[in-house]
Design an enzyme around this catalytic site. Sequence first.
Site, PDB file in Angstrom:
ATOM      1  N   GLY A   1       0.824  -1.200   0.000  1.00 24.88           N
ATOM      2  CA  GLY A   1       0.000   0.000   0.000  1.00 24.88           C
ATOM      3  C   GLY A   1       0.858   1.249   0.000  1.00 24.88           C
ATOM      4  N   ASP A   2       0.187   2.395  -0.123  1.00 27.56           N
ATOM      5  CA  ASP A   2       0.853   3.705  -0.099  1.00 27.56           C
ATOM      6  C   ASP A   2       1.861   3.863  -1.234  1.00 27.56           C
ATOM      7  OD1 ASP A   2      -0.535   4.244   2.320  1.00 27.56           O
ATOM      8  OD2 ASP A   2       0.968   3.068   3.388  1.00 27.56           O
TER       9      ASP A   2
ATOM     10  N   ARG B   1       0.829   7.369  11.338  1.00 25.48           N
ATOM     11  CA  ARG B   1       1.973   6.581  11.828  1.00 25.48           C
ATOM     12  C   ARG B   1       3.148   6.698  10.863  1.00 25.48           C
ATOM     13  NH1 ARG B   1      -0.752   0.742  12.392  1.00 25.48           N
ATOM     14  NH2 ARG B   1      -1.844   1.479  10.565  1.00 25.48           N
TER      15      ARG B   1
ATOM     16  N   GLY C   1      -6.054   5.686   2.258  1.00 29.16           N
ATOM     17  CA  GLY C   1      -5.852   7.134   2.302  1.00 29.16           C
ATOM     18  C   GLY C   1      -5.122   7.559   1.057  1.00 29.16           C
ATOM     19  N   HIS C   2      -5.754   8.373   0.266  1.00 28.88           N
ATOM     20  CA  HIS C   2      -5.126   8.844  -0.970  1.00 28.88           C
ATOM     21  C   HIS C   2      -4.914  10.342  -0.882  1.00 28.88           C
ATOM     22  CE1 HIS C   2      -7.049   5.213  -3.180  1.00 28.88           C
ATOM     23  NE2 HIS C   2      -5.925   4.906  -2.577  1.00 28.88           N
TER      24      HIS C   2
ATOM     25  N   LYS D   1       7.601   7.944  -6.974  1.00 28.51           N
ATOM     26  CA  LYS D   1       8.534   8.517  -5.993  1.00 28.51           C
ATOM     27  C   LYS D   1      10.003   8.235  -6.324  1.00 28.51           C
ATOM     28  CE  LYS D   1       6.747   9.351  -1.808  1.00 28.51           C
ATOM     29  NZ  LYS D   1       6.087   9.213  -0.486  1.00 28.51           N
TER      30      LYS D   1
ATOM     31  N   GLY E   1       1.252   5.362  -3.972  1.00 28.49           N
ATOM     32  CA  GLY E   1       0.965   6.605  -4.716  1.00 28.49           C
ATOM     33  C   GLY E   1      -0.113   6.382  -5.758  1.00 28.49           C
ATOM     34  N   LYS E   2      -1.040   5.455  -5.461  1.00 27.19           N
ATOM     35  CA  LYS E   2      -2.099   5.136  -6.432  1.00 27.19           C
ATOM     36  C   LYS E   2      -2.998   6.332  -6.709  1.00 27.19           C
ATOM     37  CE  LYS E   2      -3.480   1.730  -3.772  1.00 27.19           C
ATOM     38  NZ  LYS E   2      -2.380   1.532  -2.816  1.00 27.19           N
ATOM     39  N   GLY E   3      -3.285   7.113  -5.660  1.00 25.56           N
ATOM     40  CA  GLY E   3      -4.234   8.225  -5.797  1.00 25.56           C
ATOM     41  C   GLY E   3      -3.819   9.195  -6.890  1.00 25.56           C
TER      42      GLY E   3
ATOM     43  N   ARG F   1     -22.473 -13.891   6.764  1.00 26.38           N
ATOM     44  CA  ARG F   1     -23.832 -13.711   6.222  1.00 26.38           C
ATOM     45  C   ARG F   1     -24.805 -13.073   7.204  1.00 26.38           C
ATOM     46  NH1 ARG F   1     -23.652 -19.747   4.019  1.00 26.38           N
ATOM     47  NH2 ARG F   1     -22.880 -19.919   6.149  1.00 26.38           N
TER      48      ARG F   1
ATOM     49  N   GLN G   1      -5.094  -0.204  -0.589  1.00 25.71           N
ATOM     50  CA  GLN G   1      -4.040  -1.022   0.045  1.00 25.71           C
ATOM     51  C   GLN G   1      -3.104  -1.570  -1.038  1.00 25.71           C
ATOM     52  OE1 GLN G   1      -7.531  -1.925   1.377  1.00 25.71           O
ATOM     53  NE2 GLN G   1      -7.104  -0.049   2.445  1.00 25.71           N
TER      54      GLN G   1
ATOM     55  N   SER H   1       6.442   8.241 -12.110  1.00 30.25           N
ATOM     56  CA  SER H   1       5.964   9.460 -11.462  1.00 30.25           C
ATOM     57  C   SER H   1       7.143  10.109 -10.756  1.00 30.25           C
ATOM     58  CB  SER H   1       4.856   9.099 -10.465  1.00 30.25           C
ATOM     59  OG  SER H   1       4.615  10.194  -9.614  1.00 30.25           O
ATOM     60  N   THR H   2       7.353  11.390 -11.043  1.00 29.30           N
ATOM     61  CA  THR H   2       8.555  12.067 -10.531  1.00 29.30           C
ATOM     62  C   THR H   2       8.224  13.176  -9.524  1.00 29.30           C
ATOM     63  OG1 THR H   2       8.461  13.501 -12.459  1.00 29.30           O
ATOM     64  CG2 THR H   2       9.953  11.606 -12.591  1.00 29.30           C
TER      65      THR H   2
HETATM   66  P1  IMP Z   1      -6.972  -2.801   8.504  1.00 31.24           P
HETATM   67  O1  IMP Z   1      -7.159  -2.731   7.027  1.00 31.24           O
HETATM   68  O2  IMP Z   1      -7.341  -1.511   9.205  1.00 31.24           O
HETATM   69  O3  IMP Z   1      -7.649  -3.991   9.125  1.00 31.24           O
HETATM   70  O4  IMP Z   1      -5.403  -2.979   8.794  1.00 31.24           O
HETATM   71  C1  IMP Z   1      -4.717  -4.176   8.448  1.00 31.24           C
HETATM   72  C2  IMP Z   1      -3.317  -3.863   7.924  1.00 31.24           C
HETATM   73  O5  IMP Z   1      -3.409  -3.205   6.673  1.00 31.24           O
HETATM   74  C3  IMP Z   1      -2.501  -2.948   8.825  1.00 31.24           C
HETATM   75  O6  IMP Z   1      -1.141  -3.331   8.738  1.00 31.24           O
HETATM   76  C4  IMP Z   1      -2.679  -1.580   8.188  1.00 31.24           C
HETATM   77  O7  IMP Z   1      -1.618  -0.701   8.489  1.00 31.24           O
HETATM   78  C5  IMP Z   1      -2.701  -1.964   6.727  1.00 31.24           C
HETATM   79  N1  IMP Z   1      -3.417  -1.001   5.880  1.00 31.24           N
HETATM   80  C6  IMP Z   1      -4.742  -0.839   5.772  1.00 31.24           C
HETATM   81  N2  IMP Z   1      -5.032   0.132   4.890  1.00 31.24           N
HETATM   82  C7  IMP Z   1      -3.862   0.578   4.408  1.00 31.24           C
HETATM   83  C8  IMP Z   1      -3.501   1.545   3.420  1.00 31.24           C
HETATM   84  O8  IMP Z   1      -4.344   2.199   2.794  1.00 31.24           O
HETATM   85  N3  IMP Z   1      -2.177   1.695   3.187  1.00 31.24           N
HETATM   86  C9  IMP Z   1      -1.244   0.960   3.833  1.00 31.24           C
HETATM   87  N4  IMP Z   1      -1.531   0.046   4.748  1.00 31.24           N
HETATM   88  C10 IMP Z   1      -2.825  -0.159   5.037  1.00 31.24           C
END
Ligand code: IMP
Length: 443
Positions: free
Chosen positions: A18-19, A316, A46-47, A344, A21-23, A152, A233, A426-427
């Site tokens: 995750g993170d 975090r 989070g984007h 990046k 830079g998809k957004g 269910r 993610q 992406s630069t």
């Molecule tokens: P949850 O999705 O809140 O249940 O978290 C499970 C795991 O996925 C944890 O390690 C989170 O930090 C990670 N995680 C959830 N959403 C993201 C995201 O958008 N980016 C990066 N890590 C994520």
Amino acid sequence: MTQQNRGRNVVVIGTQWGDEGKGKVVDWLTDHAAAVARFQGGHNAGHTLVIKGKKTALQLIPSGVMRDGVACYIGNGVVVDPSHLLSEIERLEAAGVDVRSRLFISESCPLILPFHVEVDRAREALRESSGAGKIGTTGKGIGPAYEDKVARRALRVQDLKHPERFAKKLHELLELHNFVLQGYLKGQPLEFQPIFDHAMKVAEQLRPMLADVGVRIDQTNLEGGNVLFEGAQGTLLDIDHGTYPYVTSSNCVAGNAAAGSGVGPDKLHYILGITKAYTTRVGSGPFPTELPIDAPGTVGHHLSTVGQERGTVTGRARRCGWLDAAALKRSILINGVSGLCITKLDVLDGLQEIKMCVGYELDGRRIDILPLDADEIVACKPVYETFPGWSDSTAGLTQWDHLPLNARRYLERVQECIGAPIDMVSTGPDREDTILLRHPYKA
Ligand code: IMP
């Protein structure tokens, strides 16, 4: 309309944790799209988009919302916290973005309700105190909401249309969760009435946006419009294919774009894998190429500070490390990636040397793909290739030929190692900071 004139669809997924830079990439591609659809996850995503220098953070609403006229779909695979959704809509509206006329929410989305959040947080606390170790969830109730879906018994968006049905199901679900909260997690029970009243109030506002998302996507394509599927993610957090149990609770892989939005897999025409030029991870779990980030002057500190590696949702500090081509190989395999977008790259500017993990040593054997068992991943020792760095800035470059030679050599080796072509680089965070080699909608 002939087959040829139908719209084409691109799926954007993260190939790491995750993170990536998809957004930004989704936002850039919406130039060519009539609609953007989310298909999994929830507001744990989070984007951050930067448009003309202005930052906007999105969690649940598809990134297409920042382009006028682009329709935004929330597919059935997404878990929806109705209160959060409404506040995100209101926040965008306060910033002058028109949302309600072009946001469509699948009736089949499971709801995240306050007890899911309580259970998520109490369970993390219990894991920590019992020594089992936290997953490091975002604490948004994502896991417990998906558990109810699979069991269910979930309340879904469509239940918001029927107050009596909603009340009956809520009573049953709350009883179960309160039992777990009190008896097992040593937490406080929640009351029915405030949850019900609030849900009904929000329901009134969301009702005009409920839709049959699968049919709408099909219709968009029939009318010649392109659709973009926006993953949240990353592949290594996928519930089945990630570093289980340190994963999220949904399938983040490209294949789920179909099941999570209500269309067939034949509608997924091009899969764009987003890959950061190094690796980051938030939350717990194995991370073979991780570097310490705290000491100034170290590579880890450089990646963390220059890359501004802090979570959009939880704030975090992200864990940082070198690019892991062996982990990426697994991602390419699972997602059927058509092309990569490396993001990046500019964060690596100024490093003397750059490393890439090309395989691991595990129990005296050499392996070249990330194992499936998290304990085995912990035991993996990365095998690195080392490249000379570059001192020139790559920030904001828009031409491949303008990249420093060493940057091009590094990227060429990346695509060779993982077996997928780099179609974009992406630069920088702005829309314009992009090198295009092959356009996903024209490939
Ligand atoms: P949850 O999705 O809140 O249940 O978290 C499970 C795991 O996925 C944890 O390690 C989170 O930090 C990670 N995680 C959830 N959403 C993201 C995201 O958008 N980016 C990066 N890590 C994520």
